[in-house]
Write an enzyme that holds these catalytic residues in place. Structure first.
Site, PDB file in Angstrom:
ATOM      1  N   ILE A 242      12.005 -18.409  33.888  1.00  0.00           N
ATOM      2  CA  ILE A 242      12.918 -17.455  34.506  1.00  0.00           C
ATOM      3  C   ILE A 242      13.914 -16.924  33.476  1.00  0.00           C
ATOM      4  CG2 ILE A 242      14.396 -19.367  35.287  1.00  0.00           C
ATOM      5  CD1 ILE A 242      15.094 -17.673  37.795  1.00  0.00           C
ATOM      6  N   CYS A 243      14.404 -15.716  33.723  1.00  0.00           N
ATOM      7  CA  CYS A 243      15.501 -15.122  32.966  1.00  0.00           C
ATOM      8  C   CYS A 243      15.088 -14.806  31.532  1.00  0.00           C
ATOM      9  CB  CYS A 243      16.725 -16.035  33.034  1.00  0.00           C
ATOM     10  SG  CYS A 243      18.270 -15.292  32.456  1.00  0.00           S
ATOM     11  N   ALA A 244      15.706 -15.429  30.567  1.00  0.00           N
ATOM     12  CA  ALA A 244      15.410 -15.183  29.159  1.00  0.00           C
ATOM     13  C   ALA A 244      14.145 -15.903  28.690  1.00  0.00           C
ATOM     14  CB  ALA A 244      16.589 -15.633  28.297  1.00  0.00           C
TER      15      ALA A 244
END
Length: 186
Positions: free
Chosen positions: A103-105
């Site tokens: 998730i995310c970065a």
């Protein structure tokens, strides 16, 4: 028994890490929180200063024990994952039918950097989407690519949706809905 590894490092995004751990445990999924710190330290300081304590160190696990490997995002946490040789080896050698979730970065900084996306449909934090192959990029908040056993998501605001998608793949949609209902989700 369904068992999941959630990696953490100094600088991991705490909303994502804690949401994943909490929501999966609500579904009665065994979660091992695994530190990748080089000094074998179990306590980390997350990206916003929250202290988290892992259950195990990465050197003390057998990756084959897990049905899913999960990477919360955050910077510099995702950079620490990217630079952790033992974690990258685990991800590169994951067994068939072993889910990988990020998730995310983490999809951009870890998975794309180490060519772990294959030709899967993916997403990540909007600020890093240019680092993903544009032909594979999805604008969806959570992307489940069943053909590649890969689940990706966009960031802290999608962490609970992401976690429920993990449950749906590890168990079933009904289990995800049973967890979601008492959480009063919109």
């Amino acid at each position: 028994m369904t068992k999941v590894m959630v990696a953490i490092a100094s600088g991991s995004e705490e909303i994502e890490a804690v949401s994943i751990i909490d929501v999966l445990r609500r579904a009665e999924i065994t979660v091992d929180v695994v530190s990748i710190e080089a000094d074998k330290r179990l306590e980390i300081v997350a990206s916003r200063g929250v202290k988290l304590v892992a259950d195990l160190h990465i050197s003390d696990i057998d990756p084959a024990d897990y049905q899913m490997l999960v990477l919360p995002g955050g910077v510099p946490g995702s950079e620490a994952f990217r630079d952790c040789e033992s974690l990258i080896n685990i991800l590169k050698q994951r067994k068939a039918k072993q889910w990988l979730a990020a998730i995310c970065a983490a999809p951009a900084i870890v998975l794309a950097e180490h060519q772990l996306l294959g030709d899967a449909d993916v997403t990540c934090h909007p600020g890093l989407q240019q680092q993903l192959p544009q032909s594979q990029l999805s604008e969806e908040r959570v992307v489940v690519d069943q053909a590649h056993w890969l689940i990706t998501s966009q960031g802290p605001g999608t962490a609970i949706e992401f976690s429920l998608a993990l449950i749906a793949q590890l168990k079933d949609q009904e289990s995800a809905e049973l967890v979601a209902a008492p959480m009063v989700l919109a």
